[in-house]
Scaffold this motif. Structure first.
Motif, PDB file in Angstrom:
ATOM      1  N   UNK A   1      -4.488  11.341   7.657  1.00 42.51           N
ATOM      2  CA  UNK A   1      -5.453  10.379   8.175  1.00 42.51           C
ATOM      3  C   UNK A   1      -6.322   9.736   7.108  1.00 42.51           C
ATOM      4  N   UNK A   2      -6.337   8.398   7.081  1.00 41.78           N
ATOM      5  CA  UNK A   2      -7.193   7.657   6.168  1.00 41.78           C
ATOM      6  C   UNK A   2      -6.733   7.653   4.724  1.00 41.78           C
TER       7      UNK A   2
ATOM      8  N   UNK B   1       0.856  -1.180   0.000  1.00 39.15           N
ATOM      9  CA  UNK B   1       0.000   0.000   0.000  1.00 39.15           C
ATOM     10  C   UNK B   1       0.895   1.233   0.000  1.00 39.15           C
ATOM     11  N   UNK B   2       0.317   2.368  -0.381  1.00 37.99           N
ATOM     12  CA  UNK B   2       1.043   3.636  -0.392  1.00 37.99           C
ATOM     13  C   UNK B   2       0.268   4.616   0.484  1.00 37.99           C
ATOM     14  N   UNK B   3       0.898   5.090   1.555  1.00 39.29           N
ATOM     15  CA  UNK B   3       0.259   6.041   2.462  1.00 39.29           C
ATOM     16  C   UNK B   3       0.910   7.408   2.283  1.00 39.29           C
ATOM     17  N   UNK B   4       0.101   8.448   2.295  1.00 40.74           N
ATOM     18  CA  UNK B   4       0.577   9.812   2.081  1.00 40.74           C
ATOM     19  C   UNK B   4       0.951  10.468   3.408  1.00 40.74           C
ATOM     20  N   UNK B   5       2.098  11.151   3.404  1.00 36.59           N
ATOM     21  CA  UNK B   5       2.474  12.018   4.522  1.00 36.59           C
ATOM     22  C   UNK B   5       2.666  13.431   3.973  1.00 36.59           C
TER      23      UNK B   5
ATOM     24  N   UNK C   1      -6.224  14.648  -2.770  1.00 34.82           N
ATOM     25  CA  UNK C   1      -6.596  15.509  -1.656  1.00 34.82           C
ATOM     26  C   UNK C   1      -6.044  16.900  -1.925  1.00 34.82           C
ATOM     27  N   UNK C   2      -6.789  17.923  -1.538  1.00 31.97           N
ATOM     28  CA  UNK C   2      -6.346  19.307  -1.647  1.00 31.97           C
ATOM     29  C   UNK C   2      -6.008  19.803  -0.250  1.00 31.97           C
ATOM     30  N   UNK C   3      -4.836  20.445  -0.120  1.00 26.73           N
ATOM     31  CA  UNK C   3      -4.360  20.857   1.201  1.00 26.73           C
ATOM     32  C   UNK C   3      -3.754  22.257   1.150  1.00 26.73           C
TER      33      UNK C   3
END
Length: 114
Positions: free
Chosen positions: A72-73, A61-65, A84-86
């Motif tokens: 989260x999630x 899996x690839x999780x974003x930091x 996601x927009x940040x």
């Protein structure tokens, strides 16, 4: 009349840039693989998209930091994509978890004023 190239009468200049590339991801042992880091004093906003082109059941899996903290999630399994927009992005990283390797596409837009 149209304002081509974001040239207007504002005192601040505006930059909108986009980046896209592929990485080969394996298990990173919980440590993020830093994809991009801001070395300026500007507040940078943008949209980040991660596409995991790994094989279901055989790839990590690839999780974003973002800014050194997990989003989260935001864990992308093989065969999935998510965006996601940040606001106030200082760094972007990916954490791989699981067996095998996966080709992961990371693309993001960067928007800031100077």
């Amino acid at each position: 009349m149209a304002q081509l190239g974001s040239c207007g009468s504002d005192d601040l200049g505006v930059v909108n840039d986009s980046v896209c590339f592929n990485i080969v991801l394996d298990d990173t042992g919980g440590d993020p693989l830093v994809i991009w880091s801001d070395v300026t004093s500007y507040i940078i906003n943008g949209t980040i998209m991660v596409e995991n082109n790994g094989i279901i059941g055989a790839s990590p899996t690839a999780a974003l930091t973002v800014n050194g903290a997990p989003v989260g999630g935001f864990v992308i399994g093989p065969g999935e994509a998510r965006s996601i927009t940040m606001n106030d992005i200082n760094s972007i990283g990916i954490v791989g978890a699981g067996l095998g390797t996966a080709r992961v596409k990371v693309s993001f837009s960067l928007n800031y004023k100077f």
